[in-house]
Write a protein that holds these residues in place. Structure first.
Motif, PDB file in Angstrom:
ATOM      1  N   PHE A  58      -3.795  11.966  -7.610  1.00  0.00           N
ATOM      2  CA  PHE A  58      -3.552  13.387  -7.381  1.00  0.00           C
ATOM      3  C   PHE A  58      -3.653  14.067  -8.746  1.00  0.00           C
ATOM      4  O   PHE A  58      -2.849  13.784  -9.639  1.00  0.00           O
ATOM      5  CB  PHE A  58      -2.177  13.611  -6.746  1.00  0.00           C
ATOM      6  CG  PHE A  58      -2.083  13.086  -5.342  1.00  0.00           C
ATOM      7  CD1 PHE A  58      -2.315  13.930  -4.264  1.00  0.00           C
ATOM      8  CD2 PHE A  58      -1.787  11.756  -5.103  1.00  0.00           C
ATOM      9  CE1 PHE A  58      -2.233  13.432  -2.960  1.00  0.00           C
ATOM     10  CE2 PHE A  58      -1.704  11.262  -3.811  1.00  0.00           C
ATOM     11  CZ  PHE A  58      -1.929  12.099  -2.735  1.00  0.00           C
ATOM     12  N   ARG A  59      -4.648  14.930  -8.886  1.00  0.00           N
ATOM     13  CA  ARG A  59      -4.924  15.557 -10.190  1.00  0.00           C
ATOM     14  C   ARG A  59      -4.520  17.031 -10.152  1.00  0.00           C
ATOM     15  O   ARG A  59      -4.812  17.736  -9.196  1.00  0.00           O
ATOM     16  CB  ARG A  59      -6.402  15.395 -10.523  1.00  0.00           C
ATOM     17  CG  ARG A  59      -6.784  13.925 -10.593  1.00  0.00           C
ATOM     18  CD  ARG A  59      -8.255  13.617 -10.876  1.00  0.00           C
ATOM     19  NE  ARG A  59      -9.182  14.683 -10.712  1.00  0.00           N
ATOM     20  CZ  ARG A  59      -9.987  15.139 -11.684  1.00  0.00           C
ATOM     21  NH1 ARG A  59      -9.965  14.605 -12.888  1.00  0.00           N
ATOM     22  NH2 ARG A  59     -10.830  16.119 -11.439  1.00  0.00           N
ATOM     23  N   LEU A  83       6.017  15.825  -8.519  1.00  0.00           N
ATOM     24  CA  LEU A  83       4.729  15.945  -7.834  1.00  0.00           C
ATOM     25  C   LEU A  83       4.458  14.735  -6.953  1.00  0.00           C
ATOM     26  O   LEU A  83       3.925  14.865  -5.848  1.00  0.00           O
ATOM     27  CB  LEU A  83       3.596  16.138  -8.852  1.00  0.00           C
ATOM     28  CG  LEU A  83       3.572  17.501  -9.541  1.00  0.00           C
ATOM     29  CD1 LEU A  83       2.647  17.474 -10.748  1.00  0.00           C
ATOM     30  CD2 LEU A  83       3.166  18.591  -8.558  1.00  0.00           C
ATOM     31  N   CYS A  84       4.841  13.557  -7.415  1.00  0.00           N
ATOM     32  CA  CYS A  84       4.662  12.358  -6.599  1.00  0.00           C
ATOM     33  C   CYS A  84       5.565  12.422  -5.372  1.00  0.00           C
ATOM     34  O   CYS A  84       5.109  12.238  -4.239  1.00  0.00           O
ATOM     35  CB  CYS A  84       4.946  11.095  -7.408  1.00  0.00           C
ATOM     36  SG  CYS A  84       4.486   9.577  -6.521  1.00  0.00           S
ATOM     37  N   ASP A  85       6.849  12.722  -5.591  1.00  0.00           N
ATOM     38  CA  ASP A  85       7.823  12.741  -4.501  1.00  0.00           C
ATOM     39  C   ASP A  85       7.552  13.849  -3.481  1.00  0.00           C
ATOM     40  O   ASP A  85       7.649  13.626  -2.276  1.00  0.00           O
ATOM     41  CB  ASP A  85       9.237  12.930  -5.048  1.00  0.00           C
ATOM     42  CG  ASP A  85       9.744  11.730  -5.829  1.00  0.00           C
ATOM     43  OD1 ASP A  85       9.280  10.599  -5.565  1.00  0.00           O
ATOM     44  OD2 ASP A  85      10.609  11.928  -6.706  1.00  0.00           O
ATOM     45  N   GLU A  86       7.230  15.040  -3.963  1.00  0.00           N
ATOM     46  CA  GLU A  86       7.192  16.203  -3.089  1.00  0.00           C
ATOM     47  C   GLU A  86       5.793  16.623  -2.659  1.00  0.00           C
ATOM     48  O   GLU A  86       5.645  17.298  -1.637  1.00  0.00           O
ATOM     49  CB  GLU A  86       7.911  17.369  -3.764  1.00  0.00           C
ATOM     50  CG  GLU A  86       9.382  17.040  -4.001  1.00  0.00           C
ATOM     51  CD  GLU A  86      10.070  18.004  -4.952  1.00  0.00           C
ATOM     52  OE1 GLU A  86       9.587  19.153  -5.112  1.00  0.00           O
ATOM     53  OE2 GLU A  86      11.093  17.614  -5.541  1.00  0.00           O
ATOM     54  N   ARG A  91       1.318  13.391   1.667  1.00  0.00           N
ATOM     55  CA  ARG A  91      -0.119  13.410   1.900  1.00  0.00           C
ATOM     56  C   ARG A  91      -0.747  12.017   1.946  1.00  0.00           C
ATOM     57  O   ARG A  91      -1.956  11.892   2.056  1.00  0.00           O
ATOM     58  CB  ARG A  91      -0.791  14.259   0.823  1.00  0.00           C
ATOM     59  CG  ARG A  91      -0.488  15.742   1.037  1.00  0.00           C
ATOM     60  CD  ARG A  91      -0.760  16.578  -0.191  1.00  0.00           C
ATOM     61  NE  ARG A  91      -0.531  17.979   0.092  1.00  0.00           N
ATOM     62  CZ  ARG A  91       0.667  18.571   0.090  1.00  0.00           C
ATOM     63  NH1 ARG A  91       1.748  17.847  -0.172  1.00  0.00           N
ATOM     64  NH2 ARG A  91       0.798  19.852   0.357  1.00  0.00           N
ATOM     65  N   LEU A  92       0.073  10.981   1.846  1.00  0.00           N
ATOM     66  CA  LEU A  92      -0.463   9.627   1.946  1.00  0.00           C
ATOM     67  C   LEU A  92      -0.806   9.325   3.399  1.00  0.00           C
ATOM     68  O   LEU A  92      -0.134   9.803   4.312  1.00  0.00           O
ATOM     69  CB  LEU A  92       0.556   8.608   1.423  1.00  0.00           C
ATOM     70  CG  LEU A  92       0.899   8.711  -0.056  1.00  0.00           C
ATOM     71  CD1 LEU A  92       1.910   7.635  -0.436  1.00  0.00           C
ATOM     72  CD2 LEU A  92      -0.337   8.632  -0.935  1.00  0.00           C
ATOM     73  N   PRO A  93      -1.843   8.522   3.615  1.00  0.00           N
ATOM     74  CA  PRO A  93      -2.233   8.213   4.994  1.00  0.00           C
ATOM     75  C   PRO A  93      -1.134   7.460   5.729  1.00  0.00           C
ATOM     76  O   PRO A  93      -0.470   6.605   5.153  1.00  0.00           O
ATOM     77  CB  PRO A  93      -3.485   7.350   4.836  1.00  0.00           C
ATOM     78  CG  PRO A  93      -3.473   6.860   3.435  1.00  0.00           C
ATOM     79  CD  PRO A  93      -2.684   7.837   2.636  1.00  0.00           C
ATOM     80  N   VAL A  94      -0.943   7.802   6.985  1.00  0.00           N
ATOM     81  CA  VAL A  94       0.028   7.094   7.818  1.00  0.00           C
ATOM     82  C   VAL A  94      -0.666   6.091   8.727  1.00  0.00           C
ATOM     83  O   VAL A  94      -0.019   5.244   9.317  1.00  0.00           O
ATOM     84  CB  VAL A  94       0.890   8.068   8.658  1.00  0.00           C
ATOM     85  CG1 VAL A  94       1.785   8.892   7.752  1.00  0.00           C
ATOM     86  CG2 VAL A  94       0.036   8.960   9.525  1.00  0.00           C
ATOM     87  N   LEU A 133       9.709   6.046  -1.355  1.00  0.00           N
ATOM     88  CA  LEU A 133       9.941   6.823  -2.578  1.00  0.00           C
ATOM     89  C   LEU A 133       8.943   6.419  -3.647  1.00  0.00           C
ATOM     90  O   LEU A 133       8.468   5.281  -3.689  1.00  0.00           O
ATOM     91  CB  LEU A 133      11.364   6.580  -3.097  1.00  0.00           C
ATOM     92  CG  LEU A 133      12.504   6.949  -2.159  1.00  0.00           C
ATOM     93  CD1 LEU A 133      13.826   6.446  -2.726  1.00  0.00           C
ATOM     94  CD2 LEU A 133      12.545   8.446  -1.927  1.00  0.00           C
ATOM     95  N   CYS A 134       8.648   7.347  -4.561  1.00  0.00           N
ATOM     96  CA  CYS A 134       7.782   7.040  -5.702  1.00  0.00           C
ATOM     97  C   CYS A 134       8.609   6.340  -6.770  1.00  0.00           C
ATOM     98  O   CYS A 134       9.613   6.890  -7.239  1.00  0.00           O
ATOM     99  CB  CYS A 134       7.183   8.318  -6.290  1.00  0.00           C
ATOM    100  SG  CYS A 134       5.903   9.063  -5.276  1.00  0.00           S
TER     101      CYS A 134
END
Length: 139
Positions: A58-59, A83-86, A91-94, A133-134
């Protein structure tokens, strides 16, 4: 027939996650971070594997990290965790393979993925997804 249709839908979803998502897809969206700096999503890259397998990058554009009175690395790290957590986690594939690693990057200017710019200021952090969690990794 239903199995074939279901397989087609899974393949279609996987191909959607395999390509970079960019400005045409809504990039440039302002994303709030703890430091209050202006951060905008550039794109998401998922078709370039990382050292542990599937990696989603994620850029983000964060002009304040390189200008006058630049934002320090500790504040940038706090922003990248948020940014990773929220932003990234939701947006990660389920469906299909889960990424082994999430990489968050901040750059003071847009640099095409895989290219270098000696003038650019960039910060990168890598995370594993553990129990939803990240979790920060040594990069």
């Amino acid at each position: 027939m239903q199995g074939l249709a279901r397989g087609f839908m899974v393949a279609l979803l996987m191909s959607a996650f395999a390509r970079p998502v960019s400005a045409q897809d809504g990039a440039g969206v302002l994303v709030p971070v703890p430091s209050g700096q202006e951060v905008r999503w550039i794109d998401t890259i998922s078709d370039a594997p990382g050292p542990g397998g599937l990696t989603m990058r994620f850029r983000f554009l964060a002009p304040q990290i390189g200008g006058e009175g630049p934002l320090d690395a500790d504040l940038a790290a706090t922003d990248m965790q948020a940014l990773c957590d929220e932003f990234a986690l939701p947006r990660l594939p389920v469906i299909g393979p889960r990424p082994a690693q999430v990489i968050i990057s901040l750059s003071d200017r847009v640099v095409p993925f895989g290219e270098t710019d000696e003038e650019a200021v960039q910060f990168f952090e890598a995370y594993s997804v553990v129990n939803g969690l990240c979790e920060w990794e040594l990069f």
